[in-house]
Structure formats: structure tokens, C-alpha cells
Design an enzyme around this catalytic site. Sequence first.
Site, PDB file in Angstrom:
ATOM      1  N   LYS A   1       0.913  -1.130   0.053  1.00  0.00           N
ATOM      2  CA  LYS A   1      -0.183  -0.009  -0.082  1.00  0.00           C
ATOM      3  C   LYS A   1       0.593   1.255  -0.024  1.00  0.00           C
ATOM      4  O   LYS A   1       1.974   1.160   0.598  1.00  0.00           O
ATOM      5  CB  LYS A   1      -0.403   0.029   1.026  1.00  0.00           C
TER       6      LYS A   1
HETATM    7  C1  LIG Z   1      -5.295  -4.014   0.629  1.00  0.00           C
HETATM    8  C2  LIG Z   1      -6.935  -4.062   0.304  1.00  0.00           C
HETATM    9  C3  LIG Z   1      -7.565  -3.789   1.955  1.00  0.00           C
HETATM   10  C4  LIG Z   1      -7.876  -4.613   3.032  1.00  0.00           C
HETATM   11  O1  LIG Z   1      -6.495  -4.759   3.697  1.00  0.00           O
HETATM   12  P1  LIG Z   1      -5.668  -4.990   4.803  1.00  0.00           P
HETATM   13  O2  LIG Z   1      -4.869  -4.302   5.372  1.00  0.00           O
HETATM   14  O3  LIG Z   1      -4.310  -6.030   3.537  1.00  0.00           O
HETATM   15  O4  LIG Z   1      -6.876  -5.894   5.423  1.00  0.00           O
HETATM   16  C5  LIG Z   1      -9.019  -3.625   1.549  1.00  0.00           C
HETATM   17  N1  LIG Z   1      -9.853  -2.628   1.086  1.00  0.00           N
HETATM   18  C6  LIG Z   1      -9.314  -2.740  -0.120  1.00  0.00           C
HETATM   19  C7  LIG Z   1      -9.769  -2.012  -1.547  1.00  0.00           C
HETATM   20  C8  LIG Z   1      -7.653  -3.095  -0.961  1.00  0.00           C
HETATM   21  O5  LIG Z   1      -6.765  -2.876  -1.730  1.00  0.00           O
END
Ligand SMILES: *Cc1c(COP(=O)(O)O)cnc(C)c1O
Length: 384
Positions: A188
Amino acid sequence: MTSFKVPFSRPSISEEEIQEVVHTLRSGWITTGPKSRLFESNFASYLSSSETLYCLAVNSATSGLHLSLEALGIGPGDEVITTTYTFTATAEVIRYLGAKPIFVDIDPDTFNINPSLVIPAITSRTKAILPVHFAGLSANMDEIFDIARSNNLFVVEDAAHALPTTYKGSLIGTLASDFTVFSFYANKTMTTGEGGMVVTSNKGLAERVRTMRLHGINKDAFNRFQSTVPAWAYDVIAPGFKYNITDIAASIGIHQLKRVDLLRQERQSIFLSYNEAFSSLPLILPPFPDNEDLHSCHLYVVRLNGEFYNRDSFISYLFDKGIGCSVHYTPLHLLSYWRDTYKLSQLSFPCAQQVFDTCVSLPIYPGMSSDQIQHVISSVKSFF
Ligand SMILES: *Cc1c(COP(=O)(O)O)cnc(C)c1O
């Protein structure tokens, strides 16, 4: 394992993160404690100067979304409206609570939930709208808030892609929604390895999340060891979950957060280089805000003209050139569990379908060298 000349994604970890983790490991306190608290307060100051923005660090955005919906009292029989064009976590948290996700189609220009399709999806059981800021471009929040207000619905933003993103000049996290949840998963816009942040301006809701993220205990472990009442004394006031972040992860987050604007600028410069280089190719380029708003530039998603070019052969062509690509996303209505459980028809989501059939995500991450950027550009050009 294939070794890519240009991997799809790679975290940007500096010596500061490494030193902070080492310091934490040597400190004698490695789970939720002082570093987590510092990370939360730095995060709150980053988003806003307001004293009443509560930021609660958790071990993932998935758990943060779960805690948010739980705090709002979402439960069996309730419906939550969300987009089909997202990662499965967005919808799975609705199922955790026994509620039902109602999927709606996207605006094909922005890939974000189409507000005009939210209205006909509302029933007497609808409790909340859960928009996603796809790729880091804000959803149309004015329309979503209007619909929520006139139908008495909660709004929880899945901001997993949206740090930092602004909507009409305000950072995502500071808008009028009940909760905003960020992700610090490895790929991210900033990372803690695994982690997330729940943001709300409602004190009562923040208290509920604080309690529920750690077993429903009325004090966290670090508090217990700091306070004057005996360290062993605590009460359990709800069943709770095990969703706390560790100080090891928070140590990474403290320094990632300091660079979060720089990291966005690096991605934006790649985004704009791609746009310029690809402008005369038969590609639909990703949308970019036409005002001063910030796009987090988390993903760079192009669309091919499906009549003339096959998306999968484009991806294998780039793969052979050592370039990692991805597809964001296979819409949820095409995945077995969601399709079969809710009898979802492929025909109900024509825009998501059309985008999915033709889209490709190209590498965009801080630390990409100009050679790597040029390699992606020349390979994309040579495909055509
Ligand atoms: C990555 C992601 C999540 C989940 O994030 P985590 O921290 O891995 O639980 C939720 N929604 C979207 C759109 C994502 O890209």
C-alpha cells in the site's frame, strides 16, 4: 521464483524504519505500547489539527473495517451497500457480522461506486454505504453523503488506497463519514508490513473500537502497566477481537508516515511520465483529478481497446520483458463465493465487467529507477 527486471511493487524501507524496529526490539516492549501510541498521535496530526480526530491503529484494514461496522451496530439482517470493483476484504467484513453486502456497479470513468446506482439499491434493511477510493482517486463523496443523509445511513470509507488523497481540498480521513479505514499492507501507499488505521471523529465510536480491538478489555496492556491500580486488574466488558497492532509494526509506520507525501510525489511523477508517454497509444489512461485535488497514485490502471488487443496477451508480453503487472480487480460478483452465495449475475454489472475485461495495472512504486520506468514505457510501446 521469477526475478523481475521491474517487479509490480516493492516497499520503500529506509534506514530510519530499520533503526526504529531495532530500538523497539531492544527496548523490552514489542507489542502494543508507546510506539503504537506515538504512531496514532502522529497519524492524527498528519490528517488534521483537530483535537477530536481519533486514530486507532490495528493489525489490518480488514480488522479496522470489521471493528467500524461492529461499532455502528451492523448485524444480522442488515444490508451494507458497496462496490463490486474492490478487494474481497471490503465485503467480507460485512459477512463477519452476519449482514449482507449489496453490490453495485461503478462509474466506468473513475472505477468508483456509481452514486446513482446506490439509490435504487437502498431497502428498509440498508444501514450503511461502504465506498472505496479506487487506486487513490476519491469517490464522489458529496453525492454519497447526500444519499446517506436523506436515507439515514452510515458511511464507512474503505481508504486502503487513499493515503494521501484529498476530496475538494480535504484529506480522506477528515470528511463527514462515521469511519475511514486505511491499510498499511506491504504494497500500500505506506506500510507497516501488516497494519491499518481506523479514523473517526466520534468519541463514543472510538471508545468502542478501542475496547473491541483487544478482547473487549477495558484497558490495554501498556495502560495496565502504567497505571497505579495493580497491573493484573482488568475487566472484560464485551467479547472483543484480537486486532491490536504491535510496536514493531508501529515503528515502521512512524517513519513511513514522515515520508508519505514524498512517496506520493514519487508515484505521481511516474504516473505523469506514463500518461505523457502513452498519450498517443490506443489506451484509455487512468483518470486524474481535474482540480487541485491529490490522487494518492496507488495504482496505475490502463485499459486496452478490447476489440483489437487482448489484455491477457498484453500481460504475458510484459511478463516476458521482465515486467510485473496485475489486474485490479476481478470484480467480486465474478468470484465463486460472492457469485454463488448471492446468485449474482454477470449481466448486472456491465461497467465493472467492461473495465475488468480490458484493464491492466502497471508497476508504480517509489524507488523505481529511471531505467525501470523507461523499460516499462518502451515495452508498452513496442507491444503496440
Ligand atoms: C488492501 C485492501 C484492503 C485490506 O487491507 P489489509 O490491510 O490487507 O487488511 C481492503 N480494501 C481494499 C480496497 C484493499 O486494497
